[in-house]
Design a protein around this motif. Structure first.
Motif, PDB file in Angstrom:
ATOM      1  N   TRP A 373      68.185 -68.814   9.640  1.00 36.75           N
ATOM      2  CA  TRP A 373      67.289 -69.866  10.136  1.00 36.75           C
ATOM      3  C   TRP A 373      67.835 -70.545  11.376  1.00 36.75           C
ATOM      4  O   TRP A 373      67.080 -70.948  12.253  1.00 36.75           O
ATOM      5  CB  TRP A 373      66.960 -70.868   9.023  1.00 36.75           C
ATOM      6  N   GLU A 374      69.139 -70.650  11.479  1.00 31.15           N
ATOM      7  CA  GLU A 374      69.685 -71.325  12.663  1.00 31.15           C
ATOM      8  C   GLU A 374      69.309 -70.581  13.948  1.00 31.15           C
ATOM      9  O   GLU A 374      68.849 -71.172  14.916  1.00 31.15           O
ATOM     10  CB  GLU A 374      71.206 -71.440  12.535  1.00 31.15           C
ATOM     11  N   TYR A 375      69.461 -69.271  13.947  1.00 34.43           N
ATOM     12  CA  TYR A 375      69.109 -68.514  15.157  1.00 34.43           C
ATOM     13  C   TYR A 375      67.628 -68.648  15.466  1.00 34.43           C
ATOM     14  O   TYR A 375      67.227 -68.841  16.610  1.00 34.43           O
ATOM     15  CB  TYR A 375      69.423 -67.023  14.975  1.00 34.43           C
ATOM     16  N   SER A 376      66.816 -68.522  14.419  1.00 37.49           N
ATOM     17  CA  SER A 376      65.371 -68.549  14.660  1.00 37.49           C
ATOM     18  C   SER A 376      64.919 -69.893  15.204  1.00 37.49           C
ATOM     19  O   SER A 376      64.077 -69.962  16.094  1.00 37.49           O
ATOM     20  CB  SER A 376      64.625 -68.254  13.361  1.00 37.49           C
ATOM     21  N   ARG A 377      65.485 -70.963  14.681  1.00 35.71           N
ATOM     22  CA  ARG A 377      65.125 -72.292  15.193  1.00 35.71           C
ATOM     23  C   ARG A 377      65.461 -72.398  16.669  1.00 35.71           C
ATOM     24  O   ARG A 377      64.665 -72.886  17.473  1.00 35.71           O
ATOM     25  CB  ARG A 377      65.910 -73.377  14.450  1.00 35.71           C
ATOM     26  N   GLY A 378      66.666 -71.948  17.017  1.00 31.70           N
ATOM     27  CA  GLY A 378      67.134 -72.083  18.402  1.00 31.70           C
ATOM     28  C   GLY A 378      66.267 -71.277  19.364  1.00 31.70           C
ATOM     29  O   GLY A 378      65.929 -71.745  20.457  1.00 31.70           O
ATOM     30  N   ILE A 379      65.892 -70.079  18.949  1.00 30.55           N
ATOM     31  CA  ILE A 379      65.097 -69.224  19.845  1.00 30.55           C
ATOM     32  C   ILE A 379      63.692 -69.800  20.001  1.00 30.55           C
ATOM     33  O   ILE A 379      63.145 -69.855  21.103  1.00 30.55           O
ATOM     34  CB  ILE A 379      65.068 -67.777  19.316  1.00 30.55           C
ATOM     35  N   LEU A 380      63.103 -70.242  18.886  1.00 33.01           N
ATOM     36  CA  LEU A 380      61.771 -70.840  18.978  1.00 33.01           C
ATOM     37  C   LEU A 380      61.826 -72.060  19.904  1.00 33.01           C
ATOM     38  O   LEU A 380      60.937 -72.265  20.731  1.00 33.01           O
ATOM     39  CB  LEU A 380      61.252 -71.231  17.584  1.00 33.01           C
ATOM     40  N   ALA A 381      62.900 -72.833  19.793  1.00 34.41           N
ATOM     41  CA  ALA A 381      63.032 -74.013  20.655  1.00 34.41           C
ATOM     42  C   ALA A 381      63.039 -73.595  22.127  1.00 34.41           C
ATOM     43  O   ALA A 381      62.308 -74.161  22.942  1.00 34.41           O
ATOM     44  CB  ALA A 381      64.311 -74.780  20.312  1.00 34.41           C
ATOM     45  N   ASP A 382      63.839 -72.581  22.477  1.00 36.49           N
ATOM     46  CA  ASP A 382      63.894 -72.137  23.884  1.00 36.49           C
ATOM     47  C   ASP A 382      62.492 -71.802  24.381  1.00 36.49           C
ATOM     48  O   ASP A 382      62.098 -72.166  25.492  1.00 36.49           O
ATOM     49  CB  ASP A 382      64.731 -70.851  24.014  1.00 36.49           C
ATOM     50  N   ILE A 383      61.743 -71.094  23.551  1.00 40.33           N
ATOM     51  CA  ILE A 383      60.413 -70.643  23.975  1.00 40.33           C
ATOM     52  C   ILE A 383      59.466 -71.831  24.114  1.00 40.33           C
ATOM     53  O   ILE A 383      58.720 -71.956  25.089  1.00 40.33           O
ATOM     54  CB  ILE A 383      59.885 -69.587  22.983  1.00 40.33           C
TER      55      ILE A 383
END
Ligand code: REL
Ligand code: ZN
Length: 430
Positions: A373-383
């Motif tokens: 979940w940590e990676y997914s949150r960060g990537i969604l945030a960038d987008i």
């Protein structure tokens, strides 16, 4: 509160995506009542099947030698091979370090001695660990994968303890029914359902419906799910095509009657290398005409869909635009890597706005919730920072409430809406 600058926007999106409490709509995790089904701890993290496959790329052990080891020795072999003799830079390997670090077991402190980590885990109970991990990963609800063909799992449900932890919801998983009918029919007879070998016999379909309904109700399942090979077909009107007959004659009627979505995970080629056991499955391109056929025919059926081949992703996003009853979810399995999540999520936002579910974890080991979940949150945030930034530039007034609403939709709201739609579409079926 209004947002006026790009830096203000970035801060709000980072905070909200980091803090959002997630509903993880597909995992292979279990509540404690399912005892050995709930996998947790350092040894389980190390012999997770993603890492098993990577381990065999380096080891000199034969398959037989590895599989004859006990759980602890397997974990040691993987640790030595992937973490000590080489750098753990693959997604699955680096994820283990992220999870350890967030649990307070920083590799800076614990080093490369596996036993040091083991000692820290040994001090924990399963129930404490479930709470700690859900807290660290900020996950509020977890959907399990519940198989009525698994006799051990059945016992838990029949004893009434399957629903004892409100943080864990059930999903009725029916791969065996749809992909191995002769064996499923045998099993059903053992469970007291009078089915014949010919799946298309009306009395048999009636019994299959009774079986599905009994289990969906007993589990209080949120949806019914199957994972299919990429070449699975939907052959409307063909009474000799067992998959179609079972979908039309039992599975879909039960979904519609109980108001449950049907979840399809499409594009797996099982056991490409059986010597790898659970790690031996592969992805394959899918013929999405199966999905198109079902979505078109059953406009009241809510469909939760993910596909495994990268090659099908854009097509699925476009198909979702054509059918409001299709909700795409997650970056599944080999797509659950930093670069794939970024690629897929970016064009899904572009084609579908907020009307999709960006991620599910598919975790098999509890602590993986943290890194996945940590990676997914960060990537969604960038987008999102980029996408909302465009709105800001064009003078669109943005508030924190706007962003919070959208982030909530991504991390659970859209999934709940699919469940509500399915309930609303419930139809009186025989
Ligand atoms: O639910 C599925 O069919 C797959 O996600 C699993 O079979 C798979 O092994 C899982 O661990 C992938 O992430
Ligand atoms: Zn899965």
């Amino acid at each position: 509160q209004g947002i006026s600058s790009q830096s203000g926007l970035e801060a709000v999106i980072r905070r909200m995506t980091t803090e959002a409490r997630v509903i993880d709509m597909h995992t292979h995790l279990y509540a404690e009542a399912f005892s050995e089904h709930l996998l947790w701890g350092i040894d389980e993290l190390l012999h997770y099947h993603y890492l098993t496959a990577e381990f065999f790329r380096h080891t000199d052990l034969t398959y037989d030698e590895y599989w004859s080891l006990d759980s602890a020795s397997r974990a040691e072999a993987v640790w030595q091979t992937l973490f000590v003799d080489r750098s753990p830079i693959s997604e699955a390997a680096s994820g283990v370090l992220t999870a350890l670090n967030r649990l307070g077991l920083s590799p800076a402190q614990y080093g490369r001695d596996l036993n040091a980590y083991r000692a820290a885990f040994a001090a924990k109970s399963a129930s404490q660990q479930v709470s700690d991990v859900l807290e660290a990963a900020k996950v509020q609800r977890i959907v399990m994968t519940n198989d009525p063909f698994d006799s051990k799992e059945r016992t838990v449900w029949q004893s009434g303890s399957g629903k004892s932890d409100p943080r864990f919801d059930a999903a009725l998983r029916i791969d065996k029914l749809l992909l191995d009918w002769p064996a499923a029919a045998h099993d059903l007879r053992g469970q007291g359902y009078a089915v014949e070998d010919d799946a298309s016999a009306p009395a048999t379909l009636q019994e299959v419906k009774r079986f599905l309904q009994d289990w969906a109700v007993r589990m209080d399942a949120l949806y019914i799910m199957v994972s299919l090979p990429g070449d699975a077909r939907y052959a409307a009107g063909d009474a000799s095509h067992t998959l179609t007959v079972l979908l039309d004659g039992a599975v879909i009627p039960v979904c519609l009657k109980l108001g449950l979505p049907l979840a399809l995970m499409i594009g797996v080629r099982r056991q490409v290398n059986p010597l790898l056991k659970l790690a031996g499955d592969m992805s394959m391109r899918s013929d999405l005409s199966l999905l198109e056929g079902i979505a078109k025919r059953y406009t009241n059926l809510e469909l939760l869909i993910t596909v495994l081949a990268r090659e099908n992703q854009h097509e699925l996003a476009v198909l979702s635009r054509k059918f409001r009853n299709i909700t795409l979810f997650g970056c599944w399995w080999f797509l659950h890597t930093e670069s794939m999540i970024r690629e897929l999520t970016e064009f899904r936002v572009e084609l579908l706005g907020t009307s999709f579910i960006p991620q599910h974890s598919d975790c098999r080991v509890l602590e993986q919730l943290i890194n996945k979940w940590e990676y997914s949150r960060g990537i969604l945030a960038d987008i999102l920072i980029h996408k909302y930034g465009r709105l800001l530039k064009d003078g669109w007034e943005l508030t924190e409430a706007d962003i919070s609403r959208d982030v909530e939709a991504y991390f659970g709201g859209t999934f709940l809406r699919v469940l509500e739609n399915a309930k609303r579409n419930r139809i009186a079926a025989p």
